[in-house]
Scaffold this active site. Sequence first.
Site, PDB file in Angstrom:
ATOM      1  N   LEU A 227      14.900  52.235  22.163  1.00  0.00           N
ATOM      2  CA  LEU A 227      15.057  51.255  23.235  1.00  0.00           C
ATOM      3  C   LEU A 227      14.128  51.682  24.361  1.00  0.00           C
ATOM      4  CD1 LEU A 227      18.955  50.807  23.538  1.00  0.00           C
ATOM      5  CD2 LEU A 227      17.346  49.232  22.461  1.00  0.00           C
ATOM      6  N   ASP A 228      13.555  50.711  25.067  1.00  0.00           N
ATOM      7  CA  ASP A 228      12.746  51.046  26.227  1.00  0.00           C
ATOM      8  C   ASP A 228      13.595  51.812  27.243  1.00  0.00           C
ATOM      9  OD1 ASP A 228      10.672  49.655  25.064  1.00  0.00           O
ATOM     10  OD2 ASP A 228      11.026  47.821  26.226  1.00  0.00           O
ATOM     11  N   LYS A 229      12.935  52.647  28.034  1.00  0.00           N
ATOM     12  CA  LYS A 229      13.634  53.470  29.030  1.00  0.00           C
ATOM     13  C   LYS A 229      14.521  52.632  29.939  1.00  0.00           C
ATOM     14  CE  LYS A 229      12.718  56.680  32.847  1.00  0.00           C
ATOM     15  NZ  LYS A 229      11.678  57.370  33.648  1.00  0.00           N
TER      16      LYS A 229
ATOM     17  N   ARG B 244      10.349  41.204  25.745  1.00  0.00           N
ATOM     18  CA  ARG B 244       9.687  41.138  27.055  1.00  0.00           C
ATOM     19  C   ARG B 244       8.403  40.310  26.990  1.00  0.00           C
ATOM     20  NH1 ARG B 244       9.574  47.447  28.643  1.00  0.00           N
ATOM     21  NH2 ARG B 244       8.685  46.640  30.604  1.00  0.00           N
TER      22      ARG B 244
END
Length: 341
Positions: free
Chosen positions: A140-142, A252
């Site tokens: 997962l992205d930060k 995104r």
Amino acid sequence: MPPISKDSVTFLTVAEHEAGQRLDNYLLKLLKGVPKSHVWRIIRAGEVRLNKKRAKPESRIAAGDCLRIPPVRVAANRPSESGAVPPRVFEVVFEDDALLVVNKPSGVAVHGGSGVSFGVIEQLRRARPEAKYLELVHRLDKDTSGLLMVAKKRSALVKLHEMIRNDKPKKIYLALAVGAAAQEGFAVKLPLLKYTGAQGEKMVRVSGDGQQAHTLFRVAARFSDGRLHRAGIGALTLLEATLKTGRTHQIRVHLQSQGLPIAGDERYGDYQANRRLQKLGLKRMFLHAAELHLPHPLSGEMLHLHAPLPPELADFTAELAAAGRADGKNQPEDGGSVWER
């Protein structure tokens, strides 16, 4: 396992629990701190030998395989550095002897690297010194919160990676988009290409040269009231995003391509809108991994896992809903409270 020497060739035998991995991935774990480009170079140059033969980065290793590894300078684990990783207990959504699913908070990387000294996996290992095996299943992205899978057995990791390659796990995210979605439900099928940005950051864009990517979107709630208008924002749309593929930054970039950037997204979002939303109380990117539906990797039992919106996002949407009700607007599409589940 013998230490990797920086002065002489190292020979080692692949253990049973290590079998099935790609050669490059195996070496990256073994050669801590060595760049991926260097690992690929020594494999392609024939300096790494698999059972006395040349191999490719994508070659699969098996139990009992003999590996020849050339002299490599590996980053030393100084006590002060290893001790700097603080143990951390994350909210557990599901756990058995094969699989651990945690609710990752925003602002925490899933692993160390690229300027980040440690992440979820390193903190989990420090918090569970008795655990023999803990490996990330996916990323997962930060700045994305929500459900993160960690394998506790090699056999579970292999099976889960096979499921991911076949688009088996159903992953549903909640994203707040800046703008008004034209349709209640829509699909985005646009290929995505990774590239390096001007500051050396990892970026993704829509490109015909990229990998196939497919996301399904459904409107969960719409927000458009006087409070937003006074802040200079015309509308916000809360969307359920179901991944049909799992590319880097997929949701995104797909939403950005539709003129619906994610609220608070500093990389692909609307700069002015983000500044205005901060004044309204949104301090982070509004993207949350809310649901996972998949068969258990070993038993086959169906798992339906949920992580409710974290308080900072739930409170923000509740305030938007309350403001909308005062204006006679902003009702969730299904009449429920999607931000509370």
